[in-house]
Design a protein around this motif. Structure first.
Motif, PDB file in Angstrom:
ATOM      1  N   ALA A  84      -5.874   7.066   1.908  1.00  0.00           N
ATOM      2  CA  ALA A  84      -4.692   6.206   1.890  1.00  0.00           C
ATOM      3  C   ALA A  84      -3.919   6.274   3.213  1.00  0.00           C
ATOM      4  CB  ALA A  84      -3.790   6.582   0.719  1.00  0.00           C
ATOM      5  N   CYS A 126      -6.607   8.048  -7.244  1.00  0.00           N
ATOM      6  CA  CYS A 126      -5.755   9.224  -7.120  1.00  0.00           C
ATOM      7  C   CYS A 126      -6.445  10.369  -7.840  1.00  0.00           C
ATOM      8  CB  CYS A 126      -4.396   8.995  -7.785  1.00  0.00           C
ATOM      9  SG  CYS A 126      -3.572   7.489  -7.267  1.00  0.00           S
ATOM     10  N   LEU A 155      -6.246   1.955  -5.779  1.00  0.00           N
ATOM     11  CA  LEU A 155      -6.100   3.256  -5.125  1.00  0.00           C
ATOM     12  C   LEU A 155      -6.573   4.335  -6.089  1.00  0.00           C
ATOM     13  CD1 LEU A 155      -4.937   5.194  -2.912  1.00  0.00           C
ATOM     14  CD2 LEU A 155      -2.764   5.081  -4.152  1.00  0.00           C
ATOM     15  N   PHE A 171       0.705   4.132  -2.902  1.00  0.00           N
ATOM     16  CA  PHE A 171       0.516   5.527  -2.523  1.00  0.00           C
ATOM     17  C   PHE A 171       1.643   6.379  -3.107  1.00  0.00           C
ATOM     18  CE2 PHE A 171       0.147   8.478   1.439  1.00  0.00           C
ATOM     19  CZ  PHE A 171      -0.593   9.392   0.721  1.00  0.00           C
ATOM     20  N   VAL A 187       0.842  -1.202   0.000  1.00  0.00           N
ATOM     21  CA  VAL A 187       0.000   0.000   0.000  1.00  0.00           C
ATOM     22  C   VAL A 187       0.880   1.255   0.000  1.00  0.00           C
ATOM     23  CG1 VAL A 187      -1.769   1.301   1.248  1.00  0.00           C
ATOM     24  CG2 VAL A 187      -1.967  -1.184   1.041  1.00  0.00           C
TER      25      VAL A 187
END
Ligand SMILES: [Zn+2]
Ligand SMILES: [Zn+2]
Length: 141
Positions: free
Chosen positions: A132, A106, A104, A71, A67
């Motif tokens: 996040a 963004c 994720l 990120f 993760v």
């Protein structure tokens, strides 16, 4: 749990068997544009391994490292492609996730159209969306 799924569209993207343009790819993650963007810039970063949702992550060093890497890739892309914008990063939690392959989101703001931000609000502990940073706190080994 981490085996590739033939039916999973994100697994296919991760293995570059689709026409999707990859903005980043390495041995652990790939990044691409959301097919239905909700912001000035809207990218997804996904693990190459098939991990269904945030519920499958735990306080394990490998999960935390993965993760963190997702990120970091997201932040690098956003600073490169939208350096002037405010950025947000986070994950949908089931049952609010659209695809059962961890991704994720963004964002470089603003959200377009503006009401779209509702989809990406963190709604408390039962929330549909988790930032996040919050997820990283939760799975710190
Ligand atoms: Zn998958
Ligand atoms: Zn999502």
């Amino acid at each position: 749990m981490t085996g590739a799924s033939a039916a999973c569209v994100f697994c296919q993207i991760a293995r570059a068997t689709t026409a999707t343009t990859l903005l980043h790819s390495d041995d652990r993650v790939v990044a691409f544009q959301d097919i239905n963007p909700s912001a000035y810039r809207h990218y997804l970063v996904i693990p190459v391994a098939h991990i269904p949702t945030v519920k499958d992550l735990d306080r394990r060093p490998e999960d935390f490292a993965l993760v963190s890497h997702m990120f970091q890739v997201g932040q690098t892309l956003m600073s490169r492609d939208a350096p002037q914008s405010k950025h947000r990063f986070g994950f949908h939690q089931p049952p609010f996730n659209s695809v059962d392959h961890l991704h994720l989101h963004c964002f470089a703001l603003p959200f377009i159209p503006k009401w779209k931000h509702i989809k990406y609000l963190s709604m408390g502990p039962l929330g549909g969306f988790i930032e996040a940073e919050k997820l990283l706190e939760k799975i710190t080994p």
